[in-house]
Design a protein around this motif. Structure first.
Motif, PDB file in Angstrom:
ATOM      1  N   LEU A  40      11.157   9.431 -16.819  1.00  0.00           N
ATOM      2  CA  LEU A  40      11.900   8.209 -16.538  1.00  0.00           C
ATOM      3  C   LEU A  40      11.339   7.629 -15.250  1.00  0.00           C
ATOM      4  CD1 LEU A  40      15.574   9.314 -17.291  1.00  0.00           C
ATOM      5  CD2 LEU A  40      14.114   7.814 -18.678  1.00  0.00           C
ATOM      6  N   VAL A  41      11.174   6.321 -15.237  1.00  0.00           N
ATOM      7  CA  VAL A  41      10.603   5.643 -14.081  1.00  0.00           C
ATOM      8  C   VAL A  41      11.546   4.543 -13.659  1.00  0.00           C
ATOM      9  CG1 VAL A  41       8.640   4.312 -13.233  1.00  0.00           C
ATOM     10  CG2 VAL A  41       8.271   6.155 -14.877  1.00  0.00           C
ATOM     11  N   LYS A  42      11.851   4.512 -12.367  1.00  0.00           N
ATOM     12  CA  LYS A  42      12.745   3.477 -11.835  1.00  0.00           C
ATOM     13  C   LYS A  42      11.998   2.168 -11.770  1.00  0.00           C
ATOM     14  CE  LYS A  42      16.458   2.609  -8.795  1.00  0.00           C
ATOM     15  NZ  LYS A  42      16.363   2.038  -7.480  1.00  0.00           N
ATOM     16  N   LEU A  43      12.633   1.143 -12.262  1.00  0.00           N
ATOM     17  CA  LEU A  43      12.042  -0.185 -12.236  1.00  0.00           C
ATOM     18  C   LEU A  43      11.942  -0.673 -10.813  1.00  0.00           C
ATOM     19  CD1 LEU A  43      13.948  -1.798 -15.227  1.00  0.00           C
ATOM     20  CD2 LEU A  43      11.617  -0.928 -15.187  1.00  0.00           C
TER      21      LEU A  43
ATOM     22  N   ASP B  52       7.682  13.271  -7.518  1.00  0.00           N
ATOM     23  CA  ASP B  52       8.798  13.176  -8.455  1.00  0.00           C
ATOM     24  C   ASP B  52       8.515  13.613  -9.889  1.00  0.00           C
ATOM     25  OD1 ASP B  52      10.244  12.096  -6.346  1.00  0.00           O
ATOM     26  OD2 ASP B  52      10.163  10.038  -7.098  1.00  0.00           O
ATOM     27  N   PHE B  53       7.250  13.663 -10.311  1.00  0.00           N
ATOM     28  CA  PHE B  53       6.986  13.832 -11.746  1.00  0.00           C
ATOM     29  C   PHE B  53       7.550  15.128 -12.316  1.00  0.00           C
ATOM     30  CE2 PHE B  53       3.425  16.477 -10.572  1.00  0.00           C
ATOM     31  CZ  PHE B  53       3.241  17.305 -11.666  1.00  0.00           C
ATOM     32  N   GLU B  54       7.569  16.207 -11.528  1.00  0.00           N
ATOM     33  CA  GLU B  54       8.064  17.482 -12.065  1.00  0.00           C
ATOM     34  C   GLU B  54       9.542  17.435 -12.401  1.00  0.00           C
ATOM     35  OE1 GLU B  54       6.988  21.187 -10.364  1.00  0.00           O
ATOM     36  OE2 GLU B  54       4.917  20.589 -10.064  1.00  0.00           O
ATOM     37  N   GLN B  55      10.307  16.590 -11.691  1.00  0.00           N
ATOM     38  CA  GLN B  55      11.730  16.445 -12.000  1.00  0.00           C
ATOM     39  C   GLN B  55      11.952  15.527 -13.198  1.00  0.00           C
ATOM     40  OE1 GLN B  55      11.526  15.117  -8.366  1.00  0.00           O
ATOM     41  NE2 GLN B  55      11.521  17.151  -7.500  1.00  0.00           N
TER      42      GLN B  55
ATOM     43  N   ASP C 174      10.642   7.568  -8.862  1.00  0.00           N
ATOM     44  CA  ASP C 174      11.202   6.384  -8.215  1.00  0.00           C
ATOM     45  C   ASP C 174      10.153   5.827  -7.253  1.00  0.00           C
ATOM     46  OD1 ASP C 174      12.605   4.416  -6.878  1.00  0.00           O
ATOM     47  OD2 ASP C 174      14.370   5.661  -6.523  1.00  0.00           O
ATOM     48  N   TYR C 175       9.430   4.812  -7.713  1.00  0.00           N
ATOM     49  CA  TYR C 175       8.373   4.224  -6.897  1.00  0.00           C
ATOM     50  C   TYR C 175       8.912   3.407  -5.729  1.00  0.00           C
ATOM     51  CZ  TYR C 175       4.927   5.538 -10.450  1.00  0.00           C
ATOM     52  OH  TYR C 175       4.118   6.229 -11.314  1.00  0.00           O
TER      53      TYR C 175
ATOM     54  N   ARG D 130      -2.893   2.450   2.168  1.00  0.00           N
ATOM     55  CA  ARG D 130      -1.595   3.107   2.374  1.00  0.00           C
ATOM     56  C   ARG D 130      -0.652   2.801   1.215  1.00  0.00           C
ATOM     57  NH1 ARG D 130       2.981   1.076   2.097  1.00  0.00           N
ATOM     58  NH2 ARG D 130       2.444  -0.684   3.404  1.00  0.00           N
ATOM     59  N   HIS D 131      -0.640   1.553   0.778  1.00  0.00           N
ATOM     60  CA  HIS D 131       0.220   1.152  -0.338  1.00  0.00           C
ATOM     61  C   HIS D 131      -0.127   1.955  -1.598  1.00  0.00           C
ATOM     62  CE1 HIS D 131       2.605  -1.524  -2.854  1.00  0.00           C
ATOM     63  NE2 HIS D 131       1.552  -1.618  -3.663  1.00  0.00           N
ATOM     64  N   CYS D 132      -1.405   2.059  -1.909  1.00  0.00           N
ATOM     65  CA  CYS D 132      -1.828   2.843  -3.076  1.00  0.00           C
ATOM     66  C   CYS D 132      -1.410   4.303  -2.936  1.00  0.00           C
ATOM     67  CB  CYS D 132      -3.341   2.771  -3.251  1.00  0.00           C
ATOM     68  SG  CYS D 132      -3.956   1.151  -3.729  1.00  0.00           S
ATOM     69  N   LEU D 133      -1.632   4.860  -1.767  1.00  0.00           N
ATOM     70  CA  LEU D 133      -1.287   6.257  -1.532  1.00  0.00           C
ATOM     71  C   LEU D 133       0.215   6.488  -1.613  1.00  0.00           C
ATOM     72  CD1 LEU D 133      -3.854   7.049   1.279  1.00  0.00           C
ATOM     73  CD2 LEU D 133      -3.840   7.971  -1.054  1.00  0.00           C
ATOM     74  N   ASP D 134       1.007   5.502  -1.220  1.00  0.00           N
ATOM     75  CA  ASP D 134       2.460   5.620  -1.354  1.00  0.00           C
ATOM     76  C   ASP D 134       2.862   5.796  -2.818  1.00  0.00           C
ATOM     77  OD1 ASP D 134       3.002   5.448   1.349  1.00  0.00           O
ATOM     78  OD2 ASP D 134       3.711   3.374   1.283  1.00  0.00           O
ATOM     79  N   PHE D 135       2.208   5.070  -3.711  1.00  0.00           N
ATOM     80  CA  PHE D 135       2.520   5.194  -5.131  1.00  0.00           C
ATOM     81  C   PHE D 135       2.093   6.556  -5.666  1.00  0.00           C
ATOM     82  CE2 PHE D 135       3.512   0.826  -4.804  1.00  0.00           C
ATOM     83  CZ  PHE D 135       4.329   0.522  -5.888  1.00  0.00           C
ATOM     84  N   TYR D 136       0.912   7.017  -5.266  1.00  0.00           N
ATOM     85  CA  TYR D 136       0.494   8.354  -5.681  1.00  0.00           C
ATOM     86  C   TYR D 136       1.470   9.412  -5.160  1.00  0.00           C
ATOM     87  CZ  TYR D 136      -3.968   7.076  -7.766  1.00  0.00           C
ATOM     88  OH  TYR D 136      -4.938   6.565  -8.595  1.00  0.00           O
ATOM     89  N   GLU D 137       1.881   9.255  -3.919  1.00  0.00           N
ATOM     90  CA  GLU D 137       2.802  10.229  -3.336  1.00  0.00           C
ATOM     91  C   GLU D 137       4.136  10.248  -4.080  1.00  0.00           C
ATOM     92  OE1 GLU D 137       4.411  13.246  -1.261  1.00  0.00           O
ATOM     93  OE2 GLU D 137       2.312  12.621  -1.169  1.00  0.00           O
TER      94      GLU D 137
END
Length: 167
Positions: free
Chosen positions: A101-104, A53-56, A60-61, A41-48
């Protein structure tokens, strides 16, 4: 990069199909309070988060779904993995150098300092590394419980390539 991520997600799907519901959701206090389902689930949350968000241009992980049903229900997890695979396969191949841009992670500030420059390719690399790491934990959890996943489960693609070359 996309194909490597799809390969890993298919490994997870294959593993889920080999486990029963009890083992999928079973917490192993000997190692950690997490179970196979929690790591998936944790891995899938990151993929989700990435796919959402990538198209915008801003990922924000920290804004993860954390759907507990994925942790306890193999069918729900399988559906989520299949969806992630389908969406990854639709990514534009020529856009992997696109800047993002990726949120820390864990950053409390909402100003511009909480965002880092990255690229689509770099985030796919991150997802790959992150997933391999959690798969290695899953493999360890299962082995402690007497279940032995495939030898290549939780092993980085570069390591698998090295093993093949060495053999």
């Amino acid at each position: 990069m996309t194909s490597s991520n799809v390969f890993l997600l298919r490994q997870g799907l294959h593993l889920i199909n080999q486990l029963d519901d009890r083992l999928y959701a079973r917490v192993s206090p000997e190692i950690t309070h997490a179970c196979v389902g929690a790591h998936l689930r944790h891995c899938l949350d990151f993929y989700e988060a990435f796919l959402r968000d990538f198209e915008q241009g801003k990922i924000d992980y920290d804004l993860r779904e954390r759907n507990e049903l994925i942790e306890t229900n193999r069918l729900a997890a399988s559906a989520k993995i299949s969806d992630a695979i389908a969406r990854l396969q639709q990514l534009p191949i020529d856009g992997t150098d696109r800047e993002l841009l990726v949120k820390l992670e864990g950053e409390r500030s909402e100003d511009s300092s909480s965002w880092s420059r990255s690229s689509l390719r770099r985030e796919l690399q991150f997802l790959l590394s992150h997933t391999v790491h959690h798969y290695a934990l899953i493999a360890m959890l299962l082995r402690v419980q007497g279940v032995h996943p495939a030898q290549d489960f939780g092993v980085a693609p570069s390591t698998l390539k090295y093993w093949r070359a060495k053999a």
